[in-house]
Design a protein around this motif. Sequence first.
Motif, PDB file in Angstrom:
ATOM      1  N   GLU A 107       0.830  -1.209   0.000  1.00 15.94           N
ATOM      2  CA  GLU A 107       0.000   0.000   0.000  1.00 15.94           C
ATOM      3  C   GLU A 107       0.867   1.262   0.000  1.00 15.94           C
ATOM      4  O   GLU A 107       0.538   2.246  -0.647  1.00 15.94           O
ATOM      5  N   TYR A 108       1.967   1.221   0.749  1.00 13.21           N
ATOM      6  CA  TYR A 108       2.886   2.358   0.826  1.00 13.21           C
ATOM      7  C   TYR A 108       4.298   1.843   1.046  1.00 13.21           C
ATOM      8  O   TYR A 108       4.514   0.672   1.326  1.00 13.21           O
ATOM      9  N   ILE A 109       5.263   2.751   0.928  1.00 13.65           N
ATOM     10  CA  ILE A 109       6.667   2.430   1.181  1.00 13.65           C
ATOM     11  C   ILE A 109       7.276   3.649   1.864  1.00 13.65           C
ATOM     12  O   ILE A 109       6.861   4.779   1.605  1.00 13.65           O
ATOM     13  N   PHE A 153      12.243   3.355  -0.285  1.00 15.95           N
ATOM     14  CA  PHE A 153      12.065   3.730  -1.687  1.00 15.95           C
ATOM     15  C   PHE A 153      13.402   4.101  -2.324  1.00 15.95           C
ATOM     16  O   PHE A 153      13.695   3.684  -3.440  1.00 15.95           O
ATOM     17  N   LEU A 154      14.209   4.884  -1.623  1.00 17.57           N
ATOM     18  CA  LEU A 154      15.507   5.282  -2.167  1.00 17.57           C
ATOM     19  C   LEU A 154      16.411   4.064  -2.366  1.00 17.57           C
ATOM     20  O   LEU A 154      17.173   4.006  -3.317  1.00 17.57           O
ATOM     21  N   ARG A 209      13.277   9.563   7.016  1.00 16.52           N
ATOM     22  CA  ARG A 209      13.347   8.281   6.295  1.00 16.52           C
ATOM     23  C   ARG A 209      12.016   7.558   6.351  1.00 16.52           C
ATOM     24  O   ARG A 209      11.681   6.794   5.467  1.00 16.52           O
ATOM     25  N   GLY A 210      11.247   7.784   7.405  1.00 10.69           N
ATOM     26  CA  GLY A 210       9.984   7.079   7.609  1.00 10.69           C
ATOM     27  C   GLY A 210       8.786   7.690   6.905  1.00 10.69           C
ATOM     28  O   GLY A 210       7.668   7.193   7.064  1.00 10.69           O
TER      29      GLY A 210
END
Length: 72
Positions: free
Chosen positions: A10-12, A17-18, A49-50
């Motif tokens: 659903e999300y990252i 992601f990086l 980062r979160g």
Amino acid sequence: MHEQIEISTEYITLGQFLKLANIFESGGMIKGFLQDEGAIVNGELEHRRGRKLYPGDVVEVENAGSFIVAAE
């Protein structure tokens, strides 16, 4: 033009992601980069980062390019 990076959830988080986009070699490099410079997420400077990214979000990294989060 944005490079699409597909996610299967659903999300990252921005840090994940990086790493997935192969912009940095290690999590430590990502942490240092975000603390010092940050990334542009949907036009806003982000140092966390979160930070959750969802499909359609745009991430810009200086000297690396522009990326869009896409659902699989």
